[in-house]
Structures are given as C-alpha cells and as structure tokens.
Design a protein around this motif. Sequence first.
Motif, PDB file in Angstrom:
ATOM      1  N   VAL A  68     -16.133  12.122   3.211  1.00 37.62           N
ATOM      2  CA  VAL A  68     -14.694  12.088   2.915  1.00 37.62           C
ATOM      3  C   VAL A  68     -14.457  12.472   1.463  1.00 37.62           C
ATOM      4  CG1 VAL A  68     -12.596  10.684   2.924  1.00 37.62           C
ATOM      5  CG2 VAL A  68     -14.359  10.287   4.659  1.00 37.62           C
ATOM      6  N   VAL A  69     -15.258  11.902   0.573  1.00 40.31           N
ATOM      7  CA  VAL A  69     -15.132  12.225  -0.859  1.00 40.31           C
ATOM      8  C   VAL A  69     -15.421  13.705  -1.098  1.00 40.31           C
ATOM      9  CG1 VAL A  69     -16.083  11.775  -3.154  1.00 40.31           C
ATOM     10  CG2 VAL A  69     -15.675   9.870  -1.586  1.00 40.31           C
ATOM     11  N   LEU A  70     -16.438  14.227  -0.439  1.00 40.42           N
ATOM     12  CA  LEU A  70     -16.799  15.642  -0.625  1.00 40.42           C
ATOM     13  C   LEU A  70     -15.706  16.586  -0.130  1.00 40.42           C
ATOM     14  CD1 LEU A  70     -20.574  15.572   0.405  1.00 40.42           C
ATOM     15  CD2 LEU A  70     -19.642  15.932  -1.899  1.00 40.42           C
ATOM     16  N   ASN A  71     -14.869  16.116   0.782  1.00 45.76           N
ATOM     17  CA  ASN A  71     -13.817  16.960   1.336  1.00 45.76           C
ATOM     18  C   ASN A  71     -12.445  16.706   0.710  1.00 45.76           C
ATOM     19  OD1 ASN A  71     -14.558  18.716   3.930  1.00 45.76           O
ATOM     20  ND2 ASN A  71     -15.911  16.925   3.867  1.00 45.76           N
ATOM     21  N   LEU A  72     -12.391  15.915  -0.372  1.00 45.28           N
ATOM     22  CA  LEU A  72     -11.115  15.700  -1.050  1.00 45.28           C
ATOM     23  C   LEU A  72     -10.627  17.002  -1.670  1.00 45.28           C
ATOM     24  CD1 LEU A  72     -11.678  12.299  -2.933  1.00 45.28           C
ATOM     25  CD2 LEU A  72     -10.354  12.689  -0.845  1.00 45.28           C
ATOM     26  N   LYS A  73      -9.339  17.277  -1.525  1.00 44.60           N
ATOM     27  CA  LYS A  73      -8.735  18.430  -2.177  1.00 44.60           C
ATOM     28  C   LYS A  73      -8.310  18.045  -3.585  1.00 44.60           C
ATOM     29  CE  LYS A  73      -5.706  19.147   1.157  1.00 44.60           C
ATOM     30  NZ  LYS A  73      -4.622  19.785   1.935  1.00 44.60           N
ATOM     31  N   GLU A  74      -8.316  19.016  -4.482  1.00 42.54           N
ATOM     32  CA  GLU A  74      -7.930  18.736  -5.861  1.00 42.54           C
ATOM     33  C   GLU A  74      -6.458  18.378  -5.971  1.00 42.54           C
ATOM     34  OE1 GLU A  74      -9.932  18.263  -8.385  1.00 42.54           O
ATOM     35  OE2 GLU A  74     -11.566  18.632  -6.974  1.00 42.54           O
ATOM     36  N   THR A  75      -5.652  18.811  -4.983  1.00 45.14           N
ATOM     37  CA  THR A  75      -4.237  18.438  -4.955  1.00 45.14           C
ATOM     38  C   THR A  75      -3.734  18.484  -3.524  1.00 45.14           C
ATOM     39  OG1 THR A  75      -2.001  18.954  -5.773  1.00 45.14           O
ATOM     40  CG2 THR A  75      -3.499  20.806  -5.385  1.00 45.14           C
ATOM     41  N   ASN A  76      -2.727  17.657  -3.228  1.00 47.16           N
ATOM     42  CA  ASN A  76      -2.053  17.704  -1.933  1.00 47.16           C
ATOM     43  C   ASN A  76      -0.661  18.307  -2.072  1.00 47.16           C
ATOM     44  OD1 ASN A  76      -4.042  16.489  -0.192  1.00 47.16           O
ATOM     45  ND2 ASN A  76      -3.666  14.587  -1.285  1.00 47.16           N
ATOM     46  N   TYR A  77      -0.369  18.868  -3.260  1.00 45.00           N
ATOM     47  CA  TYR A  77       0.882  19.599  -3.450  1.00 45.00           C
ATOM     48  C   TYR A  77       0.667  21.062  -3.122  1.00 45.00           C
ATOM     49  CZ  TYR A  77       2.261  15.509  -6.230  1.00 45.00           C
ATOM     50  OH  TYR A  77       2.549  14.250  -6.650  1.00 45.00           O
ATOM     51  N   GLY A 117       0.812  -1.211   0.000  1.00 46.47           N
ATOM     52  CA  GLY A 117       0.000   0.000   0.000  1.00 46.47           C
ATOM     53  C   GLY A 117       0.845   1.259   0.000  1.00 46.47           C
ATOM     54  N   ALA A 118       1.918   1.253   0.786  1.00 45.59           N
ATOM     55  CA  ALA A 118       2.793   2.425   0.848  1.00 45.59           C
ATOM     56  C   ALA A 118       3.401   2.723  -0.518  1.00 45.59           C
ATOM     57  CB  ALA A 118       3.892   2.197   1.876  1.00 45.59           C
ATOM     58  N   ILE A 119       3.834   1.681  -1.228  1.00 50.20           N
ATOM     59  CA  ILE A 119       4.439   1.869  -2.547  1.00 50.20           C
ATOM     60  C   ILE A 119       3.395   2.275  -3.578  1.00 50.20           C
ATOM     61  CG2 ILE A 119       5.518   0.622  -4.472  1.00 50.20           C
ATOM     62  CD1 ILE A 119       7.132  -0.939  -2.400  1.00 50.20           C
ATOM     63  N   MET A 120       2.296   1.551  -3.644  1.00 49.39           N
ATOM     64  CA  MET A 120       1.294   1.788  -4.682  1.00 49.39           C
ATOM     65  C   MET A 120       0.661   3.169  -4.583  1.00 49.39           C
ATOM     66  SD  MET A 120      -2.118  -0.472  -5.514  1.00 49.39           S
ATOM     67  CE  MET A 120      -3.002   0.106  -4.061  1.00 49.39           C
ATOM     68  N   LEU A 121       0.504   3.689  -3.373  1.00 51.19           N
ATOM     69  CA  LEU A 121      -0.200   4.956  -3.195  1.00 51.19           C
ATOM     70  C   LEU A 121       0.723   6.169  -3.180  1.00 51.19           C
ATOM     71  CD1 LEU A 121      -2.831   3.920  -0.497  1.00 51.19           C
ATOM     72  CD2 LEU A 121      -3.120   4.041  -2.980  1.00 51.19           C
ATOM     73  N   SER A 122       1.998   5.981  -2.831  1.00 54.50           N
ATOM     74  CA  SER A 122       2.887   7.135  -2.701  1.00 54.50           C
ATOM     75  C   SER A 122       3.797   7.341  -3.903  1.00 54.50           C
ATOM     76  CB  SER A 122       3.752   7.003  -1.437  1.00 54.50           C
ATOM     77  OG  SER A 122       4.658   5.915  -1.552  1.00 54.50           O
ATOM     78  N   TYR A 123       4.028   6.320  -4.714  1.00 52.82           N
ATOM     79  CA  TYR A 123       4.957   6.464  -5.837  1.00 52.82           C
ATOM     80  C   TYR A 123       4.384   7.261  -7.017  1.00 52.82           C
ATOM     81  CZ  TYR A 123       8.454   3.230  -3.891  1.00 52.82           C
ATOM     82  OH  TYR A 123       9.412   2.631  -3.123  1.00 52.82           O
ATOM     83  N   PRO A 124       3.100   7.079  -7.387  1.00 54.30           N
ATOM     84  CA  PRO A 124       2.594   7.809  -8.559  1.00 54.30           C
ATOM     85  C   PRO A 124       2.337   9.285  -8.271  1.00 54.30           C
ATOM     86  CG  PRO A 124       0.824   6.553  -7.563  1.00 54.30           C
ATOM     87  CD  PRO A 124       2.075   6.157  -6.833  1.00 54.30           C
ATOM     88  N   THR A 125       2.315  10.081  -9.347  1.00 51.97           N
ATOM     89  CA  THR A 125       1.837  11.454  -9.221  1.00 51.97           C
ATOM     90  C   THR A 125       0.329  11.413  -9.004  1.00 51.97           C
ATOM     91  OG1 THR A 125       1.572  11.595 -11.621  1.00 51.97           O
ATOM     92  CG2 THR A 125       3.648  12.381 -10.695  1.00 51.97           C
ATOM     93  N   GLU A 126      -0.245  12.520  -8.564  1.00 57.64           N
ATOM     94  CA  GLU A 126      -1.667  12.538  -8.221  1.00 57.64           C
ATOM     95  C   GLU A 126      -2.564  12.192  -9.409  1.00 57.64           C
ATOM     96  OE1 GLU A 126      -1.696  15.702  -4.515  1.00 57.64           O
ATOM     97  OE2 GLU A 126      -2.422  16.354  -6.471  1.00 57.64           O
ATOM     98  N   SER A 127      -2.155  12.568 -10.602  1.00 57.15           N
ATOM     99  CA  SER A 127      -2.992  12.316 -11.777  1.00 57.15           C
ATOM    100  C   SER A 127      -2.973  10.873 -12.232  1.00 57.15           C
ATOM    101  CB  SER A 127      -2.544  13.209 -12.938  1.00 57.15           C
ATOM    102  OG  SER A 127      -1.197  12.921 -13.297  1.00 57.15           O
ATOM    103  N   ASP A 128      -2.054  10.080 -11.665  1.00 57.54           N
ATOM    104  CA  ASP A 128      -1.898   8.686 -12.104  1.00 57.54           C
ATOM    105  C   ASP A 128      -2.248   7.661 -11.029  1.00 57.54           C
ATOM    106  OD1 ASP A 128      -1.105   9.203 -14.700  1.00 57.54           O
ATOM    107  OD2 ASP A 128       1.022   9.328 -14.197  1.00 57.54           O
ATOM    108  N   LYS A 129      -2.812   8.099  -9.909  1.00 54.89           N
ATOM    109  CA  LYS A 129      -3.035   7.140  -8.818  1.00 54.89           C
ATOM    110  C   LYS A 129      -4.046   6.065  -9.193  1.00 54.89           C
ATOM    111  CE  LYS A 129      -1.215   9.720  -4.983  1.00 54.89           C
ATOM    112  NZ  LYS A 129      -1.194   9.907  -3.523  1.00 54.89           N
TER     113      LYS A 129
END
Length: 441
Positions: A413-422, A118-130
């Motif tokens: 949770v979905v309603l409070n997602l930010k468009e980016t975490n950068y 999970g750590a690898i799969m979720l943290s390695y891609p850029t946000e647009s490719d998750k």
Amino acid sequence: MLPYSNPLTQVIIVAVICFLTSGIFNALNAMGGAGQLNTEVASNANVALYTCFAVGGLFAGPVVNKIGPSLSMALGGLTYALYSGSLLYYNHQQHDTFPIVAGAILGLGASLLWTGQGAIMLSYPTESDKGKYIGTFWVIFNLGGVLGSIVPIALNWNSTAGSVNDGTYIGFIVLMGLGSLLSLFLLPPDKVVRDDGHPVSIQKFPKWAEEITGVLRIFIDWKMLLLFPMFIASNWFYAYQFNGVNAFYFDIRTRAFNSLWYWAAQIVGAFLFGKLLDWPKFGRRSRGLIGLSILTIVLMANWIGGLFFQLTYKREDSPVNMDLYDSGYFPRIVLFIVFGLYDAMYQCFAYWVMGALTNGTNVLARYSGYYKAVQSAGGAISWRIDAVGTSYLVQLIICWALLVISIPFALPVVLNLKETNYDSKNIEEKVVVTNKSEIPA
C-alpha cells in the motif's frame, strides 16, 4: 489567531472533544480493570464495547455522512459519560450487568464519535499538512489520558483500596459530558476553507442503499484488505498491557502513575512522528517507507523488552502490587512508556496512510468507520481472550505476532501511494464514479 473556519481550528476542537471523552476513557482503561480490583468486569464490558464498536463502525460512515460530524460526535460523547456512570454504580452495587450494557452502548456511540473524528482530521488538511494535523490531534487527544490519570492519582494517592473512589468516576462523568456539549460547536464541513483557499470537498449524500454499497465496496478494495492486519492489531495489545501488566503488577496509585506516562509518551510519539510524515525533504512514498521502517525497529525493541519482563511472572502468581517507590520500578515504567510511544506511532501511521489514499470527506468517513470497525473487532477478541484467563505470555506472543505480520502487508500500500490525489490544476480530487458510489482513483 486562526479564524474559526480554519481547518486546524476545527481539528483542534475535535481533539479537545476526544480529549474529554475517549481520552479520559483511555486513562480509566489504562489503570487496568477500569480502576476496579476485579478486572473481569472491565474485560467483559470491553468485549461488549468493542463488539458493538465493530458492528457500528461498519455503518457509522453513512450515518456521519447523513447527519454530519457535529451531531454524530455529540451523541457519541454522551455514551462515554454513561459508561463512567455504570462504573460508579458498580462501586456500590457490585452488579456487572449495567457496566456490560453501558459498554455495548458505548461501542455504538464511539463508532459515531471516531468516524466523525476521522473524516474531519483526514479530509480538512491539505496533503502537505496531513501528518501535522494527525500529530496535533494525537497530542491534544492524549492530554486527556494524562489529565485522566492525574485525577485518580490525586484522589487515590493514599488509598489502600483495590479500586478508585467515587470522586474519580464523578469527575470523569462531568468531563465527558462537557466533551459531548463541545461537539455542537463544530462547523459544518462546507463552511470550512482549507489553507490553500479551497473549500472542503463534500459530495452530496446519495440514497441509503448507494451509501451502504459504498461501504461494502471497501471490502473488495485491495488497499483496505492489505491494511486489515494493521487495523486489527492497532488496539489488540491494550488488554494485555493494561490488565496483564499494569493491573496485575502494580498497586492502584502506581497504575494511575503508569497510565499518566503511557499517555504522555503518546504525545511525544505523535508529535515527532507527525513531523516525520510531513517532512518536505522526501516524497510521500519515501516518507511512508521511512515511517514503516522506524515502526518495525521500535516494534521489535518494544516487544523483546516486554518478553523479558513477562518471563519474570505468570498469571497464576499472586498479584505483585509493586509501588512506584519500590526498588526495581524504574525499568518497568520505561517499558510502559515505550508501549505508549509505539501505540501513538502505529496509529498515526495507519491514519496517515488512509489520508494519503484520498482527500474526499465522504470516502474518508467510510475508511475511518472501517478502520474503527476492524480495530474494535480485534479489541473485542483480545479482551475476551483476557477475560477467559489466557496466559499472559500467550497474550504477549499474539500481540507481537499480529504487529509483525501487519508490516509486510502494509508495504504494498505504501509503495503504491501517489504523490498527490489532486489533479493537474490542484483543485479537485480525482474520483471514479461506479454505480454512483465514489471510489478513489
């Protein structure tokens, strides 16, 4: 060809590792009774497995952050081979102590493997490719279930026995051992460079007390609390689907054949749903809402069909032992295929939501551990419910209710997602540091 340090290359390697370990295990479990005539043995082993998985998952995040994903997944992979070996032993000795103990050990090992994954799969891609990375992982991973189903089909096609033969378990032991070995070829996270040219962000491992405090903070994170119903429901239905449907209703070769299509459907579901969750036409929050809506529609269609099927038999009846050549088989395999399709969509969505909350590897390791802990607690309860002989209709209703309840809880949770975490420079993730333990802003 992608360079070895490319994050997608590393995620593909992780997917192959899980293909050879957990994927093969899933194929074995999906046959009902882990390929045994006496499903109670596998149910009790799964209770031990998921109980230890739940406990191990809570603390797997700090361990993975300390020793790294590679070693964590290698150690975890070995426990899958041990479990298959215990079933080979049971084939000859008919003593259930070894499978139950091996199941408990597997629970601890699986917590390491899946937290590293999970750590690898979720943290390695850029946000647009998750979504793409999650879908790619799920496709390759579920090829393990497909391959793991082909093996018993080939070896047991003409078998009249109620359990699979020794060759099935021996083949699984070899494949699982290879998966553990492959884990040692993963690069350390700090050697991986994202597609945008920036390295994966790794926080220095704090003191153990601070790392454990970071884990405990998850339990007061309102997002994780609201996702609790989704997490606990995400594996709950396996006991019913594999034992209450597949093992009870079909003969041994048809059980393996059904398993093949169950995992094949997951490949399709993961691929398409991953594409949807990355659809650039919509913002991240909109994609989340669309995904949640589709989940709800498929959920209701899935379990309404399951209810009609379940009303045709009871647990107290003699096993049906339907063969794939019998009349009336086709609509039943279609139902089983939809079961698999929904499983992939549901779990892909849960992972995608976690990945949308943060980009930090350490935080995502804790999230993944928490997810697998809660998921496994649900699995332990559901397998125990089956082991004590609970009515299949009651089991179906519980599965359905938990899945329905999870949808409105996940919505905020979905309603409070930010468009980016950068941040505005698109370089570093915003992190609030409290008592030296990072919590996503």
